[in-house]
Design a protein around this motif. Structure first.
Motif, PDB file in Angstrom:
ATOM      1  N   LYS A 164       0.849  -1.184   0.000  1.00 27.30           N
ATOM      2  CA  LYS A 164       0.000   0.000   0.000  1.00 27.30           C
ATOM      3  C   LYS A 164       0.891   1.243   0.000  1.00 27.30           C
ATOM      4  O   LYS A 164       1.900   1.279   0.701  1.00 27.30           O
ATOM      5  CB  LYS A 164      -0.900   0.019   1.234  1.00 27.30           C
ATOM      6  N   TRP A 209      -6.409  -1.689  -3.743  1.00 31.35           N
ATOM      7  CA  TRP A 209      -6.402  -0.797  -2.586  1.00 31.35           C
ATOM      8  C   TRP A 209      -6.680   0.635  -3.020  1.00 31.35           C
ATOM      9  O   TRP A 209      -6.113   1.141  -3.985  1.00 31.35           O
ATOM     10  CB  TRP A 209      -5.057  -0.859  -1.875  1.00 31.35           C
ATOM     11  N   ASN A 227      -3.853   6.408  -5.466  1.00 31.97           N
ATOM     12  CA  ASN A 227      -2.579   5.812  -5.047  1.00 31.97           C
ATOM     13  C   ASN A 227      -1.363   6.556  -5.587  1.00 31.97           C
ATOM     14  O   ASN A 227      -0.264   6.427  -5.038  1.00 31.97           O
ATOM     15  CB  ASN A 227      -2.510   4.346  -5.492  1.00 31.97           C
TER      16      ASN A 227
END
Length: 472
Positions: A140, A389, A448
């Motif tokens: 992540k 994610w 992200n």
């Protein structure tokens, strides 16, 4: 659709599948178990009617032979009696044939209502909490400050216009603008190029399908509430038809409430169109071979196709639907396999790798979930979900489902293959997976890859498709 022989020979196995797939819905379990029992009764009655009909047809044939012989012998009176008997038999045979046809219609209705039997390795469970996380891939991203959710980033960089989409059509129908539109096109070409390089034949499929196609892949009758319908009747036609029906009916003893219920039912019947905008390219791509017998040497068949998709998503609300999380119209590349039954679980591994490799190429952290019986869906025998994610929302977003249907869809669509030139045709196995769905991929890419200075860095693999490496 299940094989009637499976239901007939293994009714308890079918009932166990019903309990497993509807573990969180006791009322639906009871209803479906009743349907299994009714199906067995209908099947027994159908076979009994067929046996009786065949016996009468045999007797009718014997009488016909006797009639000819009696006439040649000049025994016209006796021949006339036989003729009367054959006429009576014909009426009885016709009546039995109607019973057989009615039983076959009801049998198919009941079979269509029963879910696929899960593979023995699928975990039994009722909700998403019972799914098993098989693997998490990638790290992540970390940020010095709290990352922004994608709906703030799309607004900041003029990538998506949700408000004007709602004005023009409704909520869940956004405009992609400027670099947002170019990024959508880049994902389209990137996913299709990867699929083609991995052996898929590219298809440009129809965006609307008929009820037979929707039934073939299992959207009907199970997911009818998720699909839009093309309504062909005009309001004037509906009004005229309802008026005519009400004029012919007797006065209702229950007054206005009953009339309104009847009117609503009539409207639903009359406004139901003949076409459905596709909820996924799975529907047209798999139906490409409906009612066909494929040469066994041509298997496996691997198709990919880009389409917009439409889903009503009734009942969705809250944070789950904000921004790009859940749309009524979205874009997706679909991957479909049609394979020999002995190869379907090897094909599932291949299909899974094809979808995962695209996520890895984009540098998105993801996890693979083995779906439990209660969360895997009506048609699937085995299903994985892939989730990426989302840094700005701090949660996982589903971007692909990878499913093996075994022969469930093929039996509905009668897609068969012939192992050898004179061999009896057998049902294929079908599989499909998203490769991939765009909205949540775009959301994850933006969230992200956001930078401290407000820019967004794009993955290297997209630069040649977008024509830019950064969104400023």
């Amino acid at each position: 659709m299940l094989d009637i022989e499976t239901v007939r020979s293994h009714p308890q196995r079918v009932k166990e599948a019903v309990r497993a797939k509807y573990a969180g819905s006791p009322d639906e379990i009871d209803d479906l178990l009743d349907r299994v029992d009714e199906l067995l009764e209908v099947d027994e009655a159908r076979r009994s009617h067929i046996t009786e009909m065949q016996e009468k047809q045999s007797r009718q044939n014997d009488l016909s032979s006797e009639i000819g012989k009696l006439k040649r012998e000049g025994k016209d009176d006796e021949a006339e009696k036989r003729i009367e008997q054959t006429s009576e038999l014909k009426e009885e045979i016709d009546a039995l044939n109607e019973k057989v046809e009615a039983a076959e219609t009801r049998q198919r209705e009941l079979l269509l209502a029963l879910p696929n039997i899960p593979h023995s390795s699928v975990p039994v469970g009722a909700t998403e909490e019972d799914n098993e996380i098989e693997e998490t891939v990638g790290d992540k991203p970390s940020f010095d400050s709290e990352p922004h959710p994608h709906w703030e980033l799309t607004d900041q960089h003029d990538l998506v216009d949700f408000e004007r989409g709602a004005k023009v059509t409704g909520s869940g129908f956004p405009f992609y603008t400027g670099r947002g539109a170019r990024l959508q096109r880049a994902l389209l070409n990137f996913f299709l190029d990867r699929a083609r390089d991995r052996g898929y034949q590219e298809m440009q499929a129809p965006l609307f399908v008929n009820p037979e196609s929707a039934e073939g892949t299992g959207q009907l009758p199970d997911k009818e509430g998720l699909m839009y319908k093309i309504k062909e009747s005009s309001p004037e036609d509906v009004e005229d038809e309802i008026t005519n029906r009400l004029l012919k009916r007797e006065e209702s003893p229950n007054g206005e409430a009953e009339v309104r219920r009847e009117v609503r039912s009539m409207i639903n019947d009359l406004m139901e169109g003949d076409f459905y905008p596709i909820p996924t390219a799975e529907v047209p791509l798999t139906n490409f071979h409906r009612d066909e017998i494929i040469d066994g040497d041509d298997l496996p068949l691997k198709y990919c196709g880009y389409t917009p998709c439409w889903r009503r998503e009734a009942g969705s609300y809250g944070a789950d639907v904000r921004g790009l999380n859940r749309l009524h119209q979205f874009d997706k590349v679909e991957l479909v396999h049609i394979v020999h039954p002995d190869e379907s679980y090897r094909a599932l591994d291949t299909l899974l790798r094809d979808a995962e490799s695209a996520l890895e190429a984009l540098g998105l952290p993801y996890r693979r979930l083995l779906m439990c019986t209660g969360d895997m869906g009506f048609t699937q025998a085995f299903k994985y979900d892939l989730e990426v994610w989302s840094a700005g929302q701090e949660r996982w977003l589903e971007v692909s489902s990878i499913s093996n249907f075994e022969a469930f869809q093929a039996r509905r669509m009668q897609i068969r293959y012939r192992p050898e030139p004179e061999a009896k045709p057998r049902l294929v196995h079908t599989l499909n997976g998203s490769g991939l769905a765009f909205p949540r991929i775009l959301a994850a890419l933006l969230e992200n890859n956001q930078q401290p200075d407000g820019t967004i860095e794009l993955p290297d693999v997209l630069h040649s498709y977008t024509g830019f490496a950064q969104i400023e």
